[in-house]
Design an enzyme around this catalytic site. Sequence first.
Site, PDB file in Angstrom:
ATOM      1  N   ASP A  26       0.965  -1.135  -0.117  1.00 34.49           N
ATOM      2  CA  ASP A  26      -0.146  -0.017   0.016  1.00 34.49           C
ATOM      3  C   ASP A  26       0.921   1.234  -0.065  1.00 34.49           C
ATOM      4  O   ASP A  26       0.540   2.371  -0.608  1.00 34.49           O
ATOM      5  CB  ASP A  26      -1.005   0.104   1.168  1.00 34.49           C
ATOM      6  N   GLU A 291       0.689  -5.300  -5.620  1.00 36.34           N
ATOM      7  CA  GLU A 291       0.411  -4.554  -6.551  1.00 36.34           C
ATOM      8  C   GLU A 291       1.533  -3.858  -7.117  1.00 36.34           C
ATOM      9  O   GLU A 291       1.912  -3.745  -8.417  1.00 36.34           O
ATOM     10  CB  GLU A 291      -0.570  -3.541  -6.335  1.00 36.34           C
TER      11      GLU A 291
END
Length: 396
Positions: A26, A291
């Site tokens: 994140d 990600e």
Amino acid sequence: MSLPSQQTNTRQQWDIFCVVVDNYGDIGVTWRLAKQLAAEYSIEVNLWIDDLNSFSHILARLNPELARQQFDGVNIFHWKAENLTHFSIGNVLIEAFACEIPSQIIESIVKLKQLTPSKVPIWLNLEYLSAEDWVEGCHGLPSFQACGLQKFFYLPGFTSKTGGLICEKNLFVERDAWQADHTNKMRLFQQLGLTGIKPEHQVISVFSYETPALLSLITYWQTCKSNIHVLIPKGKSLNSITSLLPCEIADLIVGQQISLGNVTLHVLPMTDQQGYDRLLWSCDFNIVRGEDSFLRAQWAAKPFIWHIYPQEDDYHLIKLQAFMQIYCDNLAPDLAKNWCELNLAFNQGNQITVANHWQRLDFTNLSFAQHVKKWPITAINDADLASRLVQFVKNS
């Protein structure tokens, strides 16, 4: 708590809020975005992070004890109640990955709306990256909140109808210059304390979650004739190969080498984001997760395995399939089939088939090499995420 009124200078102020859920993923995404907005668009970015200790692993200069500090043109705030006195209402509020902006900030904006509606900031929810079809239909949709404010859902993605992908303006030029001279990677390995690597050796980076598939791959690599170097930081990946380690993971030291015949495991130090990009550029193959590292592996123009974050009912495999479908759109059917089967086997933790699929996929194939180089240009779709985001705010 009373918060200061809206900032009065002409430079745009954006506030990005991030709750660190998975150590680096994140914060990795939000930090890259914050830096790019500040560097390429001269936006005053305030990055509010709840866990500065995790952040400091990818930004070594960061002091986790400070309430406020600045790096790369970005103001970094430790997000906790007592530090919200530093907050002033700017032009844009971004909730990264569905974290919730503090209620006192929302209350302050509601009061501002009553007095000066034109000064209310654009409120965005920056979602996780996905290649699924539904992203196009949901990207940019407004959501009216109970407090009377409007929030927009901003969804990154791989098509022109989505929010795009994080990619700095000169990234591909820098990558190509780096990869054009093999001495760059050798110098990097030396700086990281990785010895014994020769230019002709195969080098594989690993940044995965726990999976028995990794142990199966390394076991297979030991049967190969070539010299293979596996670069692994201390973390979740090592939990999968404890049977190969000479000691407990906690006792491993950065730079330590573990010889397994023709395979050498190297314990990597943590690095900043630029260093990680260069590491991916320098390896022959990259196993990545989450990600941020997933996207950077694509930009590296090297073959990779994406170890996607496991979810209930194997929903993560649906996300994986969606990405594999678009990634392989222009790839020869046999290459596409082998690459997809390898990624699926790794994500399913299939010890039996993952090595077989690895063996079948020829990473030196010219068509595959051309594909991994062309894919980043295709994926950008003429505009990166920051560019689309700035335009979205302007249109809103």
